[in-house]
Motif scaffolding. Structure first.
Motif, mmCIF file in Angstrom:
data_model
loop_
_atom_site.group_PDB
_atom_site.id
_atom_site.type_symbol
_atom_site.label_atom_id
_atom_site.label_comp_id
_atom_site.label_asym_id
_atom_site.label_seq_id
_atom_site.Cartn_x
_atom_site.Cartn_y
_atom_site.Cartn_z
ATOM 1 N N PRO A 91 54.953 20.660 35.733
ATOM 2 C CA PRO A 91 53.827 21.211 36.486
ATOM 3 C C PRO A 91 52.786 21.777 35.540
ATOM 4 C CG PRO A 91 55.695 22.717 36.550
ATOM 5 C CD PRO A 91 56.190 21.454 35.895
ATOM 6 N N LEU A 92 51.529 21.714 35.970
ATOM 7 C CA LEU A 92 50.472 22.287 35.152
ATOM 8 C C LEU A 92 50.687 23.789 35.011
ATOM 9 C CD1 LEU A 92 47.283 20.461 36.500
ATOM 10 C CD2 LEU A 92 48.441 20.100 34.316
ATOM 11 N N PRO A 93 50.393 24.345 33.841
ATOM 12 C CA PRO A 93 50.571 25.787 33.654
ATOM 13 C C PRO A 93 49.657 26.570 34.577
ATOM 14 C CG PRO A 93 49.361 24.828 31.816
ATOM 15 C CD PRO A 93 49.886 23.681 32.627
ATOM 16 N N ARG A 94 50.157 27.702 35.044
ATOM 17 C CA ARG A 94 49.419 28.537 35.998
ATOM 18 C C ARG A 94 48.447 29.458 35.270
ATOM 19 N NH1 ARG A 94 50.216 33.675 38.011
ATOM 20 N NH2 ARG A 94 52.049 33.889 36.675
ATOM 21 N N SER A 95 47.198 29.451 35.707
ATOM 22 C CA SER A 95 46.218 30.376 35.160
ATOM 23 C C SER A 95 46.428 31.757 35.753
ATOM 24 C CB SER A 95 44.795 29.900 35.470
ATOM 25 O OG SER A 95 44.519 28.677 34.828
ATOM 26 N N GLY A 96 46.003 32.774 35.011
ATOM 27 C CA GLY A 96 46.018 34.133 35.523
ATOM 28 C C GLY A 96 44.642 34.738 35.361
ATOM 29 N N TYR A 97 44.591 36.047 35.152
ATOM 30 C CA TYR A 97 43.308 36.737 35.011
ATOM 31 C C TYR A 97 43.337 37.647 33.793
ATOM 32 C CZ TYR A 97 42.728 35.095 39.799
ATOM 33 O OH TYR A 97 42.642 34.301 40.914
ATOM 34 N N THR A 98 42.165 37.908 33.253
ATOM 35 C CA THR A 98 42.039 38.786 32.102
ATOM 36 C C THR A 98 42.080 40.249 32.538
ATOM 37 O OG1 THR A 98 39.621 38.653 32.252
ATOM 38 C CG2 THR A 98 40.718 37.076 30.802
ATOM 39 N N LEU A 99 42.318 41.149 31.591
ATOM 40 C CA LEU A 99 42.442 42.572 31.904
ATOM 41 C C LEU A 99 41.227 43.144 32.641
ATOM 42 C CD1 LEU A 99 44.139 44.144 28.741
ATOM 43 C CD2 LEU A 99 45.154 43.748 30.980
ATOM 44 N N PRO A 100 39.979 42.759 32.303
ATOM 45 C CA PRO A 100 38.850 43.320 33.047
ATOM 46 C C PRO A 100 38.914 43.092 34.546
ATOM 47 C CG PRO A 100 38.060 42.290 31.040
ATOM 48 C CD PRO A 100 39.524 41.939 31.151
ATOM 49 N N VAL A 101 39.507 41.980 34.963
ATOM 50 C CA VAL A 101 39.585 41.673 36.392
ATOM 51 C C VAL A 101 40.456 42.705 37.113
ATOM 52 C CG1 VAL A 101 40.389 39.979 38.093
ATOM 53 C CG2 VAL A 101 39.149 39.226 36.035
ATOM 54 N N PHE A 102 41.581 43.051 36.530
ATOM 55 C CA PHE A 102 42.476 44.019 37.171
ATOM 56 C C PHE A 102 41.877 45.420 37.153
ATOM 57 C CE2 PHE A 102 45.053 40.495 35.675
ATOM 58 C CZ PHE A 102 45.702 40.147 36.841
ATOM 59 N N ALA A 103 41.191 45.759 36.058
ATOM 60 C CA ALA A 103 40.512 47.054 35.998
ATOM 61 C C ALA A 103 39.447 47.151 37.080
ATOM 62 C CB ALA A 103 39.893 47.254 34.614
ATOM 63 N N CYS A 104 38.707 46.074 37.267
ATOM 64 C CA CYS A 104 37.649 46.057 38.278
ATOM 65 C C CYS A 104 38.223 46.115 39.685
ATOM 66 C CB CYS A 104 36.791 44.815 38.097
ATOM 67 S SG CYS A 104 35.424 44.703 39.271
ATOM 68 N N ALA A 105 39.278 45.350 39.946
ATOM 69 C CA ALA A 105 39.885 45.355 41.274
ATOM 70 C C ALA A 105 40.376 46.751 41.631
ATOM 71 C CB ALA A 105 41.040 44.356 41.329
ATOM 72 N N GLY A 106 41.001 47.424 40.685
ATOM 73 C CA GLY A 106 41.450 48.786 40.936
ATOM 74 C C GLY A 106 40.288 49.714 41.221
ATOM 75 N N ALA A 107 39.173 49.537 40.499
ATOM 76 C CA ALA A 107 37.994 50.382 40.728
ATOM 77 C C ALA A 107 37.400 50.150 42.104
ATOM 78 C CB ALA A 107 36.956 50.112 39.643
ATOM 79 N N VAL A 108 37.384 48.903 42.545
ATOM 80 C CA VAL A 108 36.879 48.607 43.895
ATOM 81 C C VAL A 108 37.767 49.257 44.952
ATOM 82 C CG1 VAL A 108 36.496 46.774 45.591
ATOM 83 C CG2 VAL A 108 35.701 46.478 43.240
ATOM 84 N N ALA A 109 39.085 49.127 44.803
ATOM 85 C CA ALA A 109 40.013 49.722 45.771
ATOM 86 C C ALA A 109 39.867 51.241 45.791
ATOM 87 C CB ALA A 109 41.447 49.335 45.417
ATOM 88 N N ALA A 110 39.726 51.841 44.609
ATOM 89 C CA ALA A 110 39.579 53.296 44.540
ATOM 90 C C ALA A 110 38.270 53.752 45.182
ATOM 91 C CB ALA A 110 39.641 53.749 43.083
ATOM 92 N N LEU A 111 37.204 53.006 44.951
ATOM 93 C CA LEU A 111 35.921 53.379 45.552
ATOM 94 C C LEU A 111 35.976 53.265 47.075
ATOM 95 C CD1 LEU A 111 32.986 54.171 45.551
ATOM 96 C CD2 LEU A 111 32.393 51.797 44.935
ATOM 97 N N ARG A 112 36.601 52.242 47.573
ATOM 98 C CA ARG A 112 36.720 52.100 49.031
ATOM 99 C C ARG A 112 37.482 53.274 49.632
ATOM 100 N NH1 ARG A 112 38.142 45.669 50.063
ATOM 101 N NH2 ARG A 112 36.050 44.858 49.585
ATOM 102 N N CYS A 113 38.523 53.698 48.937
ATOM 103 C CA CYS A 113 39.291 54.845 49.422
ATOM 104 C C CYS A 113 38.480 56.131 49.280
ATOM 105 C CB CYS A 113 40.601 54.953 48.635
ATOM 106 S SG CYS A 113 41.693 56.269 49.211
ATOM 107 N N LEU A 114 37.662 56.210 48.248
ATOM 108 C CA LEU A 114 36.796 57.377 48.069
ATOM 109 C C LEU A 114 35.788 57.480 49.215
ATOM 110 C CD1 LEU A 114 36.280 59.639 45.931
ATOM 111 C CD2 LEU A 114 34.536 58.137 44.943
ATOM 112 N N LEU A 115 35.316 56.324 49.675
ATOM 113 C CA LEU A 115 34.370 56.280 50.793
ATOM 114 C C LEU A 115 35.058 56.525 52.129
ATOM 115 C CD1 LEU A 115 32.351 53.148 49.624
ATOM 116 C CD2 LEU A 115 31.431 55.473 49.818
ATOM 117 N N ASP A 116 36.285 56.050 52.237
ATOM 118 C CA ASP A 116 37.036 56.160 53.494
ATOM 119 C C ASP A 116 38.509 56.335 53.133
ATOM 120 O OD1 ASP A 116 38.340 55.917 55.905
ATOM 121 O OD2 ASP A 116 37.593 53.910 56.369
ATOM 122 N N SER A 117 39.031 57.527 53.260
ATOM 123 C CA SER A 117 40.403 57.818 52.829
ATOM 124 C C SER A 117 41.435 56.973 53.561
ATOM 125 C CB SER A 117 40.722 59.300 53.026
ATOM 126 O OG SER A 117 40.606 59.660 54.398
#
Length: 374
Positions: A6-32
């Motif tokens: 099978p073709l090797p599976r791509s993943g994501y670089t560290l900035p992507v996970f840092a950004c996703a966490g920041a988006v989730a945190a901001l959404r919770c900051l706006l609406d607990s």
């Protein structure tokens, strides 16, 4: 029975996970009450969405929100696999210079050549700003702090210090996808790219990674002539010889390409290292005195050994560098002939951690001119 891998599976670089966490945190900051288990990001490069799971999310007593993700680099030999990335988001000051202030916390490396600025590079910052800005209410600002709890320990196992990054990892990369360039299946894809370019160009430039690819363009080399080999230098050189390529210019970091001078043609550290030993052998070959050779051999890293050599005498260091790149040419050509019974001209240019060319072989000078004109 189908034995196709099978073709090797791509993943994501560290900035992507840092950004996703920041988006989730901001959404919770706006609406607990917003405790999203998955965040959909626009990766920018490539321009496509990505679904990133959020492992944990919690408002903190000081009014900030912490989100935790875990790195997934795909089918690659990557020491950051499963490492936690913490994204801490709080409202900023009204007078801060930018609407989103991005900071590096524990485990994010410091750039010693950039006034100890956090090692959060252009793509990571652009990704965070792009995905968070539409969510910020008018008149509000944000402070985003990225923390890598395991970053300091992991950073000690990388070559970050050679590029001026200490005490942690970098949020590095120019794209969101982490292609599994160390996975065996990826070699077939790299060969496909090479075959396409060999049909159009007589001379090519091989680069292991992003630093070489970027520098090649800065040197005036046409972008399409570059081939990213990752750690598969041996098989890619053999393939180039079999395809009838006239010449290959190797452009890479000196602390990595030194392996080729010792006949190591798969450059991932999981396969082989021996860089201090090879550097010491190069020193001995040009007549460096034994005590200095011994100091280089026992240095903790090849970069430390090179620094010992530079401090001793600049002319001596250059003599060793010149021997090293010429030796790489010889070993590479011999490697191709041994495995493909074909001749291939190989020239080597190496750069330091400031991306400055520090040595080029005699063949590299001619090849560099060839890749600019033919």
């Amino acid at each position: 029975m189908d034995t196709t891998l099978p073709l090797p599976r791509s993943g994501y670089t560290l900035p992507v996970f840092a950004c996703a966490g920041a988006v989730a945190a901001l959404r919770c900051l706006l609406d607990s009450g917003d405790r999203s288990a998955t965040i959909i990001l626009d990766l920018l490069n490539p321009p496509q969405p990505a679904d990133i799971p959020i492992a944990q999310l919690a408002p903190l007593p000081d009014g900030s929100v912490l989100a935790i993700t875990h790195s997934d680099p795909g089918d690659n030999l990557d020491l950051t696999r499963h490492t936690p990335i913490w994204s801490l988001v709080a409202w900023g000051q009204s007078d801060q210079p930018e609407p989103i202030q991005i900071e590096g916390g524990e485990g994010v490396g410091r750039q010693v050549n950039q006034a100890n600025a956090p090692a959060i590079y252009r793509y990571a910052r652009a990704l965070i700003i792009h995905n968070l800005t539409p969510l910020i209410p008018p008149g509000k600002t944000l402070r985003v702090t990225i923390i890598l709890p395991e970053g300091r320990a992991l950073g000690d196992r990388t070559s970050n210090a050679a590029f001026g990054v200490v005490e942690g990892l970098s949020l590095l990369g120019t794209a969101g996808l982490s292609e599994p360039l160390s996975a065996p299946g990826q070699l077939d894809q790299a060969r496909d790219v090479l075959r396409d370019k060999a049909a159009r160009y007589r001379h090519l430039v091989f680069c292991l990674g992003e630093n070489g690819l970027d520098l090649a363009v800065q040197l005036g080399i046409e972008g399409d002539r570059r081939v990213k080999t990752a750690n598969w230098l041996g098989p890619m050189l053999v393939e180039a010889g079999q395809l009838g390529v006239a010449g290959v210019l190797l452009l890479g970091y000196h602390g990595k390409l030194v392996k080729l001078a010792g006949g190591i043609f798969h450059t991932h550290h999981h396969v082989a290292d021996g860089r201090q030993e090879i550097l010491a052998a190069c020193c001995a070959a040009v007549g460096v005195e034994l005590p200095l050779v011994q100091s280089i051999l026992t240095a903790k890293t090849v970069e430390a050994g090179l620094e010992i050599l530079r401090q001793q005498e600049a002319a001596l260091a250059q003599l060793v560098y010149q021997y090293m790149v010429d030796r790489i040419d010889e070993r590479a050509a011999a490697y191709v002939y041994a495995h493909a019974a074909q001749s291939l001209i190989v020239g080597t240019m190496v750069f330091d951690r400031q991306r400055q060319i520090v040595a080029q072989s005699h063949l590299a000078k001619d090849l560099f001119n060839q890749v600019l004109v033919d």
